[in-house]
Design a protein around this motif. Structure first.
Motif: not given
Length: 244
Positions: A59-63, A19-23, A40-43, A67-78
């Motif tokens: 998969v924690v990111v800061d922007a 799960a990609s999580i945007n801090l 909320v997103s982590v829960d 987060s969009v790039d991580v999911v769009a490139s299949d590095q995260a599932d949600i």
């Protein structure tokens, strides 16, 4: 909501739910005192993993853009995103689960008094690069110049460093900046309402997208989202209505 074997195979190809999580959006996620991502997103991510019967990997990111790039490139599932047509090219969105206000911030003595006065050639608007606010304002502002800070949490500081006329972003984030630095004020109302949704790569297929959509509706109807907002003491965000 019972996952099929084919769903598990396409939704969690590594055997875990990534799960990609945007801090960068404190309404949805933040770093706890122990250094771990919470919110909320982590829960919600944890509940998806529980339903699927798999381990959760954050998969924690800061922007938002990252987060969009991580999911769009299949590095995260949600992931957890504001719904936007640009992002929808590679990501299948659920309906919204939370609504968040996007607002403008100006200096205390700025002549700008209303949202409608922002779009003028003399104004420079600072916004987080790749954020939903960036995408929206890029489409809608006709005269004002857009300046981009590296992330949404750095918008207010960048706004002051550049001596710009307006900052734009999450209402609560701008309010926190105003309290911290002083001499700043929010314009009344909002320039947009963000529909915050969950998403999965379109490459995962319709079954995965449908499962995620059903999950979000269930979490809204059951009170899970409302309880999570209350548990994390989030103000200024509301549970989105049920999808039509």
């Amino acid at each position: 909501m019972t996952p099929t074997s084919s769903l598990l195979a396409t939704f969690t190809p590594t055997g875990r739910l990534r799960a990609s999580i945007n801090l960068g959006n404190p309404i949805l996620a933040y770093q706890g005192d122990d250094g771990r991502a919470r919110g909320v997103s982590v829960d919600l991510a944890g509940e998806v993993a529980r339903l699927l019967g798999v381990e959760l990997e954050l998969v924690v990111v800061d922007a938002a853009g990252k987060s969009v790039d991580v999911v769009a490139s299949d590095q995260a599932d949600i992931g957890f995103f504001a719904i936007d047509p640009v992002r929808g090219a590679n990501i299948a969105f659920s309906a919204a689960y939370v609504l968040i206000e996007g607002c403008y911030l100006v200096k205390e003595h700025s002549p700008i008094r209303a949202n409608e006065e922002v779009d003028q050639a003399v104004n420079r608007v600072v916004v987080g690069k790749g954020s939903a606010y960036d995408l929206f304002l890029t489409r809608t502002l006709q005269q004002a110049q857009i300046l981009r800070s590296p992330t949404s949490p750095t918008v207010v500081d960048t706004f002051l460093q550049l001596s710009a006329e307006v900052a734009a972003g999450v209402k609560q984030q701008l309010e926190a900046g105003a309290r911290r630095l002083g001499g700043l004020r929010l314009l009344d109302g909002h320039f947009m309402v963000i529909q915050q949704a969950m998403g999965t790569p379109k490459s995962r297929g319709e079954e995965a997208a449908a499962f995620l959509g059903s999950f979000v509706e269930r979490m809204k109807a059951s009170g899970f989202v409302a309880d999570a907002l209350a548990r994390h003491r989030i103000e200024g965000a509301s549970v989105a209505p049920a999808a039509a």
